[in-house]
Design an enzyme around this catalytic site. Sequence first.
Site, PDB file in Angstrom:
ATOM      1  CE  LYS A 177      16.989 -17.936 -30.126  1.00 26.75           C
ATOM      2  NZ  LYS A 177      16.807 -17.165 -30.809  1.00 26.75           N
ATOM      3  CD  GLN A 230      19.877 -18.136 -36.859  1.00 23.27           C
ATOM      4  OE1 GLN A 230      19.597 -19.444 -37.362  1.00 23.27           O
ATOM      5  NE2 GLN A 230      20.302 -18.173 -36.983  1.00 23.27           N
ATOM      6  CG  ASP A 270      17.445 -11.412 -32.089  1.00 23.40           C
ATOM      7  OD1 ASP A 270      18.243 -12.030 -31.189  1.00 23.40           O
ATOM      8  OD2 ASP A 270      17.967 -10.489 -32.747  1.00 23.40           O
ATOM      9  N   GLY A 286      23.296 -14.772 -32.551  1.00 23.84           N
ATOM     10  CA  GLY A 286      23.301 -13.824 -31.273  1.00 23.84           C
ATOM     11  C   GLY A 286      22.518 -14.622 -30.236  1.00 23.84           C
ATOM     12  CG  HIS A 287      22.124 -17.789 -28.555  1.00 26.73           C
ATOM     13  ND1 HIS A 287      21.963 -18.931 -28.686  1.00 26.73           N
ATOM     14  CD2 HIS A 287      21.564 -17.033 -30.103  1.00 26.73           C
ATOM     15  CE1 HIS A 287      21.454 -19.261 -30.205  1.00 26.73           C
ATOM     16  NE2 HIS A 287      20.940 -17.971 -30.449  1.00 26.73           N
TER      17      HIS A 287
HETATM   18  P1  GDP Z   1      18.683 -15.028 -28.435  1.00 23.02           P
HETATM   19  O1  GDP Z   1      19.227 -14.496 -29.496  1.00 23.02           O
HETATM   20  O2  GDP Z   1      16.985 -15.446 -28.096  1.00 23.02           O
HETATM   21  O3  GDP Z   1      19.817 -15.682 -27.182  1.00 23.02           O
HETATM   22  O4  GDP Z   1      18.416 -13.783 -27.464  1.00 23.02           O
HETATM   23  P2  GDP Z   1      19.413 -12.175 -27.990  1.00 23.02           P
HETATM   24  O5  GDP Z   1      20.743 -12.704 -26.494  1.00 23.02           O
HETATM   25  O6  GDP Z   1      20.135 -11.564 -28.919  1.00 23.02           O
HETATM   26  O7  GDP Z   1      18.614 -10.934 -27.328  1.00 23.02           O
HETATM   27  C1  GDP Z   1      18.278 -11.435 -26.006  1.00 23.02           C
HETATM   28  C2  GDP Z   1      18.054 -10.467 -25.158  1.00 23.02           C
HETATM   29  O8  GDP Z   1      17.601 -10.213 -23.689  1.00 23.02           O
HETATM   30  C3  GDP Z   1      19.901 -10.116 -24.483  1.00 23.02           C
HETATM   31  O9  GDP Z   1      20.431  -8.946 -24.566  1.00 23.02           O
HETATM   32  C4  GDP Z   1      19.735 -10.561 -22.946  1.00 23.02           C
HETATM   33  O10 GDP Z   1      20.360 -10.660 -22.038  1.00 23.02           O
HETATM   34  C5  GDP Z   1      18.584 -10.384 -22.857  1.00 23.02           C
HETATM   35  N1  GDP Z   1      17.146 -10.889 -22.163  1.00 23.02           N
HETATM   36  C6  GDP Z   1      17.105 -12.153 -21.534  1.00 23.02           C
HETATM   37  N2  GDP Z   1      16.012 -12.541 -21.292  1.00 23.02           N
HETATM   38  C7  GDP Z   1      15.025 -11.257 -20.761  1.00 23.02           C
HETATM   39  C8  GDP Z   1      15.171 -10.737 -19.293  1.00 23.02           C
HETATM   40  O11 GDP Z   1      13.912 -11.619 -18.585  1.00 23.02           O
HETATM   41  N3  GDP Z   1      14.521  -8.925 -19.430  1.00 23.02           N
HETATM   42  C9  GDP Z   1      15.151  -7.969 -19.690  1.00 23.02           C
HETATM   43  N4  GDP Z   1      15.128  -6.841 -19.703  1.00 23.02           N
HETATM   44  N5  GDP Z   1      16.066  -9.093 -21.116  1.00 23.02           N
HETATM   45  C10 GDP Z   1      16.946  -9.961 -20.658  1.00 23.02           C
HETATM   46  P1  IMO Z   2      19.780 -15.581 -32.339  1.00 21.74           P
HETATM   47  O1  IMO Z   2      20.337 -17.210 -33.174  1.00 21.74           O
HETATM   48  C1  IMO Z   2      17.187 -12.220 -35.448  1.00 21.74           C
HETATM   49  C2  IMO Z   2      17.560 -12.644 -39.303  1.00 21.74           C
HETATM   50  C3  IMO Z   2      17.824 -11.385 -40.483  1.00 21.74           C
HETATM   51  C4  IMO Z   2      17.644 -11.508 -41.708  1.00 21.74           C
HETATM   52  C5  IMO Z   2      16.857 -12.377 -41.809  1.00 21.74           C
HETATM   53  C6  IMO Z   2      18.111 -13.275 -42.751  1.00 21.74           C
HETATM   54  O2  IMO Z   2      20.153 -14.367 -32.198  1.00 21.74           O
HETATM   55  O3  IMO Z   2      17.857 -14.916 -32.287  1.00 21.74           O
HETATM   56  P2  IMO Z   2      20.365 -14.689 -42.511  1.00 21.74           P
HETATM   57  O4  IMO Z   2      21.995 -14.023 -42.150  1.00 21.74           O
HETATM   58  O5  IMO Z   2      20.032 -15.611 -41.947  1.00 21.74           O
HETATM   59  O6  IMO Z   2      20.374 -15.019 -43.819  1.00 21.74           O
HETATM   60  O7  IMO Z   2      19.831 -13.151 -41.977  1.00 21.74           O
HETATM   61  O8  IMO Z   2      17.158 -13.408 -40.392  1.00 21.74           O
HETATM   62  N1  IMO Z   2      17.859 -13.394 -38.796  1.00 21.74           N
HETATM   63  C7  IMO Z   2      18.254 -12.883 -37.005  1.00 21.74           C
HETATM   64  N2  IMO Z   2      16.830 -12.494 -36.824  1.00 21.74           N
HETATM   65  N3  IMO Z   2      18.286 -13.182 -34.935  1.00 21.74           N
HETATM   66  C8  IMO Z   2      18.844 -14.254 -35.036  1.00 21.74           C
HETATM   67  O9  IMO Z   2      19.546 -15.407 -34.338  1.00 21.74           O
HETATM   68  C9  IMO Z   2      18.333 -14.182 -36.592  1.00 21.74           C
HETATM   69  N4  IMO Z   2      19.425 -15.079 -37.588  1.00 21.74           N
HETATM   70  C10 IMO Z   2      19.353 -14.421 -38.495  1.00 21.74           C
HETATM   71  O10 IMO Z   2      18.164 -10.037 -39.028  1.00 21.74           O
HETATM   72  O11 IMO Z   2      16.335 -10.190 -40.916  1.00 21.74           O
HETATM   73 MG    MG Z   3      19.714 -13.475 -30.893  1.00 24.78          MG
END
Ligand code: GDP
Ligand code: IMO
Ligand code: MG
Length: 449
Positions: free
Chosen positions: A16, A223, A13, A40-41
């Site tokens: 990416k 991840q 999270d 979840g991206h």
């Molecule tokens: P990922 O799994 O690495 O793709 O990250 P996620 O999408 O799960 O979580 C990142 C969250 O932060 C998302 O809701 C993005 O829209 C948000 N986000 C990304 N970059 C920034 C930033 O620079 N500032 C803020 N406030 N939010 C951001």
């Molecule tokens: P993105 O790509 C954050 C975490 C789960 C749990 C552990 C194992 O959005 O960054 P699993 O279901 O993979 O067996 O769970 O890994 N986890 C993540 N945490 N971002 C993710 O993906 C994750 N994918 C798995 O919360 O702790």
């Molecule tokens: Mg994510």
Amino acid sequence: MPGTVVLGAQWGDEGKGKITDLLADRMDLVVRFSGGNNAGHTIVCGNDEFKLHLIPSGILYPHITTVIGNGVVVNPKVLLEEMDSLHKRGIPTKKLKISCNAHLVMPYHMALDRLGEVSLGKAKLGTTHRGIGPAYADKAERLGLRVQDLLDEKILRTKLESALERKNAILAKAFGQETFDADEIVDEYMGYAERLAPHIDDTSLLLERAFEEGKRVLFEGAQGTLLDLDHGTYPFVTSSSPTIGGVFTGAGVGPRHIEKIIGVAKAYVTRVGYGPFPTEQENDAGEMMGERGAEIGTTTGRKRRCGWLDVVLLRYAARVNGLTCIALTKLDVLSAFERLRICVGYSYQGKVYHDFPPHQTIFHKCVPEYLEIPGWGEEISGAKKKEELPDQALKYIGFVEQAAGVPVDVVSVGPGRTQTVWMREGIEPPKLEEGPYLNLEEFEPPNAG
Ligand code: GDP
Ligand code: IMO
Ligand code: MG
């Protein structure tokens, strides 16, 4: 060498999706190589927000071919739902390719994921319940079904029956649960097969050809480094390889194609699920990060745990992945803090560790050593250029560079595409020695200890 890799440098999270989407503009292909719909991206463009779980984040650009590599575990139902929801929003998915060798997530994987967590009791991991661990376990046990099996009903049925013999025995005898029926699953999966067939391909070959033609390829990690099965905080990890090695096994390409390895790191740290987290802040500071950063899991809706930036972990991610640069995200979230803390070492039984400790007990029980610095005291989410960032924010970025030993090329100051500062257009990074406020006397240089 037209290959670029985007990897998570923390516990997932990190942003990416946003970074991949930004870079995809100048790419020809975007490839997922590991994980499944546990990811979840999020991509924000204008007023639109897209949450992708399996489909690579390059999908929003019509010129991009998106690829789901062999290292991904594919839940075909979720994939089709994701494709449908994109279609409804006017995003075509015709150019999506799925590796014939990717493994399938089956209904019993999800059941076993849930039951496994229950049976662990207090020691549970907090998985996403998406069947990821059991699907990768079957792959390793050579009991898995692959995407190509969808193209031959007879093979699908034979493999499924063989898998179900074991799975149903476990479900019934170990957990006292209902078993699965092969006919029902074959019917369901053959329905998916019909729709997915045009997308199934030898994606390793496709990528080799793309490289031969000089096309630009972006590999989108899922991840993060600390969730890696080998290099993460085992057993509180996922079951795949989100680190650099996963690119090669999970996409079927060789390292000679890779030019840039970008580690995406938040300016603080979050973690979903259980497991050690030395800089976690279960207090007002953590609440403030969570609120300002909207730290709610994209996949499971769980509240993310929040804490201060940990440069020991960043240096570890830089080493394990051979990062060539860092994309530092969510710097805007820290604007509300008068003072900021950065973890520069772990103290345990009289010793300070500046590298990721060799034993899990140290990581579980250590006390973080913090460096405290003043914040910048103003909102920065409108910054578009390095010159528009306050000095103190530049010092923070410079400190990350020095501590991680890797340049910060991109700084993200908001979820939107334009809320991005590219640091490297002929502008030198700030020199840390210039400012006393970082209190460098107290910070042992990265290679000490
Ligand atoms: P990922 O799994 O690495 O793709 O990250 P996620 O999408 O799960 O979580 C990142 C969250 O932060 C998302 O809701 C993005 O829209 C948000 N986000 C990304 N970059 C920034 C930033 O620079 N500032 C803020 N406030 N939010 C951001
Ligand atoms: P993105 O790509 C954050 C975490 C789960 C749990 C552990 C194992 O959005 O960054 P699993 O279901 O993979 O067996 O769970 O890994 N986890 C993540 N945490 N971002 C993710 O993906 C994750 N994918 C798995 O919360 O702790
Ligand atoms: Mg994510």
